[in-house]
Design a protein around this motif. Structure first.
Motif, PDB file in Angstrom:
ATOM      1  N   LEU A  14       0.791  -1.219   0.000  1.00 18.70           N
ATOM      2  CA  LEU A  14       0.000   0.000   0.000  1.00 18.70           C
ATOM      3  C   LEU A  14       0.827   1.274   0.000  1.00 18.70           C
ATOM      4  N   LEU A  16       1.936   3.480   2.201  1.00 15.89           N
ATOM      5  CA  LEU A  16       1.120   4.500   2.856  1.00 15.89           C
ATOM      6  C   LEU A  16       1.910   5.729   3.285  1.00 15.89           C
ATOM      7  N   ARG A  23      -5.497   8.663  -3.794  1.00 14.98           N
ATOM      8  CA  ARG A  23      -5.958   8.839  -2.420  1.00 14.98           C
ATOM      9  C   ARG A  23      -6.169  10.313  -2.086  1.00 14.98           C
ATOM     10  N   THR A  33     -10.675   6.889   2.383  1.00 13.19           N
ATOM     11  CA  THR A  33      -9.579   6.007   2.008  1.00 13.19           C
ATOM     12  C   THR A  33      -8.341   6.839   1.696  1.00 13.19           C
ATOM     13  N   ASN A  34      -7.806   7.463   2.721  1.00  4.52           N
ATOM     14  CA  ASN A  34      -6.616   8.288   2.576  1.00  4.52           C
ATOM     15  C   ASN A  34      -5.888   8.290   3.912  1.00  4.52           C
ATOM     16  N   PHE A  35      -4.608   8.688   3.874  1.00  7.06           N
ATOM     17  CA  PHE A  35      -3.734   8.529   5.016  1.00  7.06           C
ATOM     18  C   PHE A  35      -2.965   9.824   5.260  1.00  7.06           C
ATOM     19  N   ASP A  38      -1.302  11.524   2.392  1.00  6.06           N
ATOM     20  CA  ASP A  38      -2.256  12.013   1.395  1.00  6.06           C
ATOM     21  C   ASP A  38      -2.940  13.287   1.879  1.00  6.06           C
ATOM     22  N   ILE A 112      -3.878   0.185  -3.303  1.00  6.70           N
ATOM     23  CA  ILE A 112      -5.009   0.367  -2.394  1.00  6.70           C
ATOM     24  C   ILE A 112      -6.331   0.413  -3.156  1.00  6.70           C
TER      25      ILE A 112
END
Length: 273
Positions: A14, A16, A23, A33-35, A38, A112
């Motif tokens: 992924l 991340l 994302r 659906t983002n981290f 992002d 992802i």
């Protein structure tokens, strides 16, 4: 085929810690659906170009409208390259609501997206939906992938390259990539593109480009003339090349209250003679 299919050979990594355009776009659309990487990139983009949130939503509505129009015209096969995080309604949901036997293949290069495709891309039982992990910058490999056997390239295919090509620079051969994809499609096929442009607010667009580049995602906004080159040899559907909110707007799109600077993108649909 009652469920979506995905590439079973893909190892999921992924990544991340690095911002990814799919994302970031999910964040702009209000998704989850983002981290942190992002969201940081998205915050920098919003600071550089506050209209980016409106632009993402305007683009998404264009995707919905163009898919619906093409399905109403009888196209039953869709190849959506650079699909991003699945956000309902998806292309297959719109197409299959009109023609239940429609077949849709999504592609993206972010693992992802695969993780969410497994859970969210549920096809109508009369049609089929698949996800292909592939990079648009390698169209030869993409077109050779066994997943594309889901589509019959002897019949018209709608190729969607929405909010994708501004992440592929001239040095990476953006126009040559599109020509390779176009050549694979039969007469009657359609090409749908939305693309960031500097024509409406060049200073803000330059700031946005710099923000994405700082996050590790280089890009290139293109003028109307540069955008038009992607459609060479194909017949533009009315109203031609316009800001995204003005392409065959629905009454509830509030197009009359939207500016070209907010849309920040050109959009167009063309058919292959």
């Amino acid at each position: 085929m009652d469920d979506a299919t995905v590439d079973p050979e893909l190892d999921l990594d992924l990544d991340l810690d690095r911002a990814h355009s799919a994302r970031v776009y999910d964040y702009f659309l209000g998704g989850v659906t983002n981290f942190p990487a992002d969201r940081e990139a998205a915050a920098q983009a919003v600071m550089a170009f506050p209209s980016v949130l409106a632009a993402a939503r305007i683009n998404r509505r264009f995707v919905h409208r163009s898919t619906r129009r093409l399905a109403e015209q009888g196209i039953r096969q869709f190849l959506d390259i650079g699909t991003g995080i699945p956000t309902s309604p998806n292309v297959h949901e719109i197409a299959q609501s009109i023609n239940p036997d429609s077949r849709v293949v999504y592609t993206d290069n972010d693992p992802i997206v695969l993780a969410h495709a497994r859970a969210l891309l549920r096809s109508h039982p009369d049609g089929a939906t698949a996800y292909l992990h592939a990079d648009a910058r390698d169209p030869v490999a993409l077109l050779r992938h066994k997943t594309l056997e889901l589509l019959d390239f002897g019949r018209p295919v709608a190729l969607s390259l929405n909010a994708l090509l501004h992440f592929i620079t001239d040095e990476q051969g953006a126009h040559a990539i599109v020509e390779r994809l176009k050549d694979a499609l039969p007469s009657g096929s359609a090409l749908t593109i939305s693309h960031a442009t500097p024509d409406f607010d060049p200073e803000a667009t330059a700031r946005l480009k710099a923000a994405y580049a700082a996050a590790g995602t280089p890009g290139q906004a293109r003028t109307k003339e540069e955008f038009a080159r992607f459609f060479t040899g194909w017949e533009l559907v009315e109203p031609g090349i316009v800001p995204a909110h003005l392409w065959q707007p629905d009454p509830d799109d509030n197009a009359e209250h939207t500016t070209a600077a907010e849309a920040a993108c050109y959009a167009a649909v063309a058919r292959k003679p």
